[in-house]
Design an enzyme around this catalytic site. Sequence first.
Site, short mmCIF file in Angstrom:
data_model
loop_
_atom_site.label_atom_id
_atom_site.label_comp_id
_atom_site.label_asym_id
_atom_site.label_seq_id
_atom_site.Cartn_x
_atom_site.Cartn_y
_atom_site.Cartn_z
N LYS A 20 60.44 54.95 50.67
CA LYS A 20 61.40 55.95 50.98
C LYS A 20 62.92 55.33 51.08
O LYS A 20 63.14 54.19 50.82
CB LYS A 20 61.00 56.42 52.44
CG LYS A 20 59.59 57.14 52.45
CD LYS A 20 59.27 58.02 53.68
CE LYS A 20 58.17 57.17 54.54
NZ LYS A 20 57.91 58.09 55.65
N TYR A 60 56.12 67.51 52.13
CA TYR A 60 55.70 67.54 53.53
C TYR A 60 55.36 68.77 54.00
O TYR A 60 55.31 68.71 55.29
CB TYR A 60 56.89 66.72 54.50
CG TYR A 60 56.98 65.40 54.22
CD1 TYR A 60 55.87 64.41 54.55
CD2 TYR A 60 58.31 64.41 53.69
CE1 TYR A 60 55.97 62.87 54.24
CE2 TYR A 60 58.38 63.13 53.70
CZ TYR A 60 57.21 62.41 53.79
OH TYR A 60 57.21 60.89 53.96
N ASN A 124 59.88 54.10 58.50
CA ASN A 124 58.70 53.34 58.33
C ASN A 124 58.47 53.00 56.77
O ASN A 124 57.30 52.69 56.27
CB ASN A 124 57.32 54.11 58.96
CG ASN A 124 57.10 55.30 58.28
OD1 ASN A 124 57.72 55.78 57.60
ND2 ASN A 124 55.93 55.75 58.90
N HIS A 127 55.75 55.89 51.67
CA HIS A 127 54.38 57.00 51.93
C HIS A 127 53.33 56.59 50.97
O HIS A 127 53.71 56.00 49.81
CB HIS A 127 54.99 58.17 51.37
CG HIS A 127 54.03 59.30 51.10
ND1 HIS A 127 53.50 60.19 52.15
CD2 HIS A 127 53.51 59.62 50.00
CE1 HIS A 127 52.50 61.09 51.64
NE2 HIS A 127 52.56 60.52 50.24
N GLU A 138 50.29 65.63 45.21
CA GLU A 138 51.50 65.08 45.45
C GLU A 138 51.71 64.22 43.73
O GLU A 138 53.10 64.48 43.39
CB GLU A 138 51.46 63.61 46.19
CG GLU A 138 51.51 64.12 47.68
CD GLU A 138 51.08 63.27 48.62
OE1 GLU A 138 50.78 62.30 48.43
OE2 GLU A 138 50.83 63.64 49.93
P1 IDP Z 1 51.88 59.09 57.09
O1 IDP Z 1 53.47 58.79 56.38
O2 IDP Z 1 51.47 57.78 57.86
O3 IDP Z 1 51.12 59.57 56.25
P2 IDP Z 1 52.61 61.57 58.51
O4 IDP Z 1 51.80 61.91 59.64
O5 IDP Z 1 51.87 62.42 57.21
O6 IDP Z 1 52.46 59.95 58.28
O7 IDP Z 1 54.07 61.75 58.49
C1 IDP Z 1 54.90 61.71 57.65
C2 IDP Z 1 55.94 60.85 58.06
O8 IDP Z 1 56.80 61.65 59.11
C3 IDP Z 1 55.72 59.64 58.65
O9 IDP Z 1 55.65 58.49 57.79
C4 IDP Z 1 57.11 59.34 59.32
O10 IDP Z 1 58.22 58.68 58.71
C5 IDP Z 1 57.51 60.72 60.04
N1 IDP Z 1 56.98 61.09 61.24
C6 IDP Z 1 55.63 61.27 61.53
N2 IDP Z 1 55.48 61.30 62.86
C7 IDP Z 1 56.77 61.16 63.48
C8 IDP Z 1 57.37 61.32 64.80
O11 IDP Z 1 56.61 61.50 65.78
N3 IDP Z 1 58.58 61.27 64.93
C9 IDP Z 1 59.40 60.92 63.75
N4 IDP Z 1 58.91 60.70 62.47
C10 IDP Z 1 57.69 60.94 62.38
MG MG Z 2 51.03 61.61 55.64
#
Ligand code: IDP
Ligand code: MG
Length: 163
Positions: A20, A60, A124, A127, A138
């Site tokens: 990202k 997303y 983080n 992805h 995807e």
């Molecule tokens: P993942 O990336 O581990 O699959 P997902 O639940 O699919 O996690 O969420 C996608 C992305 O959305 C996450 O990697 C993170 O960057 C963002 N995200 C998820 N939960 C939160 C939150 O509670 N606050 C802000 N950003 C979030």
């Molecule tokens: Mg995810």
Amino acid sequence: SKTIAGEKGTATERSFVMIKPDGVSRQLVGKIISRFEERGYKLVAIKSLTPSPALAKEHYSDLSARPFYGGLVKYITSGTPVVAMVWEGKDVIKQGRRIVGATNPLDAHPGSIRGQYSVSVGRNLIHASDAFDSATKEIGLWFAPEELSEYEVGQISKPVMRT
Ligand code: IDP
Ligand code: MG
């Protein structure tokens, strides 16, 4: 049967992995790619791009009802590029999730990418597809079929000696 995401649980299984914008901005591209390469996975597609809002929203789409969705799309489309990749190999979807680590870096194993390099769920770094069906979706969304390479690793292993 073989699909764009390969055959589930076999050496041709494929996952969509994306560094990202924060990973690119923090110059962690090489280190992140090395995790997958050194584990033994095969890079079958890679490109750097700033996704359109439509692409980011579709990627997303499962999270469209979540309060952070708008901010997430804005961040992914900010103009600092992402590095989109397809990695191939046995159990790459599940193993890729382990290499990446838990969504919230506070819960991520310190040996994972998120656990080593990040502290914030909204930044983080990376992805990775979470299941075979999402990998199929995807990979098809981010890459045209002709952008995926089929080759064997280790086939051109010796340097060519000139004179
Ligand atoms: P993942 O990336 O581990 O699959 P997902 O639940 O699919 O996690 O969420 C996608 C992305 O959305 C996450 O990697 C993170 O960057 C963002 N995200 C998820 N939960 C939160 C939150 O509670 N606050 C802000 N950003 C979030
Ligand atoms: Mg995810």
